[in-house]
Scaffold this active site. Structure first.
Site, PDB file in Angstrom:
ATOM      1  N   VAL A   1       0.847  -1.202   0.000  1.00 13.40           N
ATOM      2  CA  VAL A   1       0.000   0.000   0.000  1.00 13.40           C
ATOM      3  C   VAL A   1       0.881   1.250   0.000  1.00 13.40           C
ATOM      4  O   VAL A   1       0.709   2.149  -0.819  1.00 13.40           O
ATOM      5  CB  VAL A   1      -0.936   0.002   1.234  1.00 13.40           C
ATOM      6  CG1 VAL A   1      -1.681   1.313   1.338  1.00 13.40           C
ATOM      7  CG2 VAL A   1      -1.906  -1.175   1.165  1.00 13.40           C
TER       8      VAL A   1
ATOM      9  N   ASP B   1      10.918   3.319   5.765  1.00 14.74           N
ATOM     10  CA  ASP B   1      10.593   1.944   6.149  1.00 14.74           C
ATOM     11  C   ASP B   1      11.670   1.477   7.126  1.00 14.74           C
ATOM     12  O   ASP B   1      12.827   1.893   7.025  1.00 14.74           O
ATOM     13  CB  ASP B   1      10.544   1.028   4.914  1.00 14.74           C
ATOM     14  CG  ASP B   1       9.749  -0.249   5.185  1.00 14.74           C
ATOM     15  OD1 ASP B   1       8.674  -0.424   4.597  1.00 14.74           O
ATOM     16  OD2 ASP B   1      10.209  -1.048   6.038  1.00 14.74           O
TER      17      ASP B   1
ATOM     18  N   THR C   1      -1.654  -4.128   9.821  1.00 11.39           N
ATOM     19  CA  THR C   1      -2.430  -4.329  11.054  1.00 11.39           C
ATOM     20  C   THR C   1      -2.930  -5.776  11.046  1.00 11.39           C
ATOM     21  O   THR C   1      -4.097  -6.033  10.758  1.00 11.39           O
ATOM     22  CB  THR C   1      -3.627  -3.367  11.121  1.00 11.39           C
ATOM     23  OG1 THR C   1      -4.294  -3.407   9.847  1.00 11.39           O
ATOM     24  CG2 THR C   1      -3.198  -1.955  11.412  1.00 11.39           C
TER      25      THR C   1
ATOM     26  N   THR D   1      -5.703  -0.243   8.150  1.00 13.13           N
ATOM     27  CA  THR D   1      -7.053  -0.650   8.553  1.00 13.13           C
ATOM     28  C   THR D   1      -7.092  -0.936  10.047  1.00 13.13           C
ATOM     29  O   THR D   1      -6.335  -1.767  10.557  1.00 13.13           O
ATOM     30  CB  THR D   1      -7.449  -1.928   7.785  1.00 13.13           C
ATOM     31  OG1 THR D   1      -7.338  -1.669   6.390  1.00 13.13           O
ATOM     32  CG2 THR D   1      -8.888  -2.317   8.112  1.00 13.13           C
TER      33      THR D   1
ATOM     34  N   CYS E   1      -6.222  -8.243   4.632  1.00 13.29           N
ATOM     35  CA  CYS E   1      -7.374  -7.393   5.005  1.00 13.29           C
ATOM     36  C   CYS E   1      -8.613  -8.208   5.326  1.00 13.29           C
ATOM     37  O   CYS E   1      -9.096  -8.216   6.450  1.00 13.29           O
ATOM     38  CB  CYS E   1      -7.684  -6.465   3.836  1.00 13.29           C
ATOM     39  SG  CYS E   1      -6.775  -4.946   3.920  1.00 13.29           S
TER      40      CYS E   1
ATOM     41  N   ARG F   1       0.221 -13.953   2.581  1.00  9.57           N
ATOM     42  CA  ARG F   1      -0.335 -13.725   3.928  1.00  9.57           C
ATOM     43  C   ARG F   1      -1.733 -14.314   4.037  1.00  9.57           C
ATOM     44  O   ARG F   1      -2.601 -14.040   3.221  1.00  9.57           O
ATOM     45  CB  ARG F   1      -0.360 -12.228   4.240  1.00  9.57           C
ATOM     46  CG  ARG F   1       1.008 -11.667   4.587  1.00  9.57           C
ATOM     47  CD  ARG F   1       0.983 -10.184   4.783  1.00  9.57           C
ATOM     48  NE  ARG F   1       0.780  -9.469   3.533  1.00  9.57           N
ATOM     49  CZ  ARG F   1       0.799  -8.129   3.466  1.00  9.57           C
ATOM     50  NH1 ARG F   1       0.971  -7.411   4.560  1.00  9.57           N
ATOM     51  NH2 ARG F   1       0.637  -7.528   2.299  1.00  9.57           N
TER      52      ARG F   1
END
Ligand code: SAJ
Length: 440
Positions: free
Chosen positions: A20, A39, A93, A130, A270, A337
């Site tokens: 993202v 980063d 997250t 998120t 997500c 993931r």
């Protein structure tokens, strides 16, 4: 006071340069802003400095500016944040092993940002990761109070959910709708204006921070529920000889039907994660969710449902050899993931199958020990069933006529309903799939 935007004079820092953050930073650079990417991974920094994204996302062409004064990446907050007008936090997250929200990345990144803020500059810090409603205000508020930073004066905070769809060039940072939540409506309108510079879609101020946080969560929880419903249908309708894909295509002729596709499961950072954020919030508010946990149970059960279907098809094979085409959680990305292929491959292996995996987007070192990586789909033989587990473009281009050399029994299990049963049957293959009537 209207906050005019002169991108050439506006300095934007993006913290977290993943699927993202990096496209977002590039979109701001493309729009003429001064961009500094940060980063904590030196590997990621070095990769980007060499002009390469530190991850695979076939859907997006990354043209990383080299030697452009308006672009730089670094691991050093203190040399970047004090000179930034806007700081975007785009860190992961995930959830913990017990499925509770893991806000550690948000906390760590936010603290590093606030520790480096120039309190005279009035920097705007926007959380994009998120989260569930209340996190931005609570977490950034706690850090600012620890550091003696006054929100509203020395720093302004806002929330704008990232909505990039990895692997999908049609929904990249420069083409997704943006919303902004902020207690200060002027700042909120200003940020909506800023984001309108990087996206060809809409950009709007929606009200307080929690409204934008909740909107993002609702988007993803609804998606998980919608997918769960078609997955449930895929376990029901074939029992009466009906192909669920035909039913969904028929239903999709209705103007307000939202078409989804059943599959071996729901992965990614997500959709399988955010429902746990929502459930945690509902629990905390004393009104536990009923629908979201059920949807999660259905979706998390799909890899095992698929494994059982495959084992049922192979019931007459002694030590079945299974070739999985795809390991990533979705098509045309190397992201593994929460990929459902982990549980699918482990269930097959635990049941005595020898499981081979070919995924052109996922490095062999990322694959689990219970599978045997293959370099090329044709690099293996005597396969008892071919499973399409990720609908990569490369998987859709398999030449099924010649593939019978890999799988003499010509059995294929379409785990993503991305193949044509008619086409495969016409080539002499026995077609099986999620939601397709047959010996599932
Ligand atoms: N999936 C199905 N059936 C479907 C759609 C998806 O089984 O009909 C599966 C996919 O195979 C994948 C998982 O669900 O395993 C998630 O797929 P996704 O298309 O939702 O893709 P994501 O996880 O990349 O979701 C992204 C997210 N955006 C970001 O990560 C920045 C999410 O916030 C968006 O809501 C979503 O795109 C979207 O709306 O497309």
């Amino acid at each position: 006071m209207s906050m005019e935007i002169d991108s050439s004079q506006t300095h934007v820092a993006v913290v977290g340069l993943g699927y993202v953050g990096l496209p977002t930073a590039l979109a701001f650079h493309q729009a003429g802003f001064h961009v500094r990417g940060i980063d904590v991974s030196q590997r990621a920094i070095e990769s980007i400095k060499s002009g390469k994204p530190p991850f695979v996302d076939e859907g997006v062409v990354f043209s990383i500016p080299m030697g452009d004064p308006r672009w730089a990446v670094s691991a050093d907050f203190s040399s970047v944040i004090p000179h930034s007008d806007i700081v975007l936090i785009t860190v992961p997250t995930p959830v913990n092993a017990d499925k509770t929200p893991d806000l550690s990345y948000v906390r760590s990144a936010s603290r590093s940002v606030m520790e480096a803020i120039d309190p005279e500059r009035g920097t705007i810090v926007v959380l994009e990761s998120t989260v569930y409603p209340g996190v931005t205000r609570k977490e950034l508020g706690r850090i600012c109070s620890d550091l003696g930073i006054e929100i509203g004066k020395q720093v302004r905070i806002a929330y704008s959910p990232e909505r990039i769809n990895p692997g999908d060039p049609l929904h990249s940072a420069s083409s997704v709708d943006r919303i902004v939540g902020c207690d200060d409506s002027e700042i909120g309108q200003y940020l909506a204006e800023v984001y309108s510079n990087i996206t060809s879609a809409n950009s709007s101020y929606v009200g307080p921070i929690e409204v934008a946080e909740a909107a993002k969560l609702v988007e993803n929880v609804q998606r998980d529920i919608d997918i769960a419903f078609v997955n449930e249908l895929a376990t029901v309708l074939p029992r009466m000889g009906i192909d669920v894909e035909q039913v969904l295509s028929a239903a999709a002729t209705k103007w307000n039907f939202h078409r989804h596709t059943p599959g071996i499961g729901v992965g990614g950072h997500c959709i399988p994660v955010d429902p746990y954020y929502y459930s945690s919030l509902a629990e905390d508010l004393g009104s536990p969710s009923m629908i979201s946990p059920i949807a999660r149970r259905i979706n998390e059960g799909m890899p095992i449902f698929a494994a059982d279907s495959i084992l049922n098809i192979l019931s007459d094979e002694e030590k079945p050899r299974v070739l999985l085409l795809g390991f990533a959680y979705k098509e045309n990305t190397g992201d593994i993931r929460e990929t459902p292929v982990t549980d699918l491959s482990r269930a097959l292996s635990d049941s005595g199958c020898q499981v081979f995996v070919w995924d052109p987007h996922v490095g062999e070192s990322s694959l689990p020990i219970w599978v045997s990586p293959v370099e090329e789909p044709g690099g293996v033989s005597d396969i008892d069933i071919v499973v399409v587990s990720t609908a990569h473009d490369e998987c859709l281009k398999i030449d099924w006529d010649s593939f019978s050399e890999v799988c003499p029994s010509k059995r294929v299990f379409d785990g993503r309903r991305c193949l044509s049963p008619q086409d495969l049957s016409s080539k002499g293959w026995k077609y099986f799939g999620i939601g397709f009537p047959g010996p599932n």
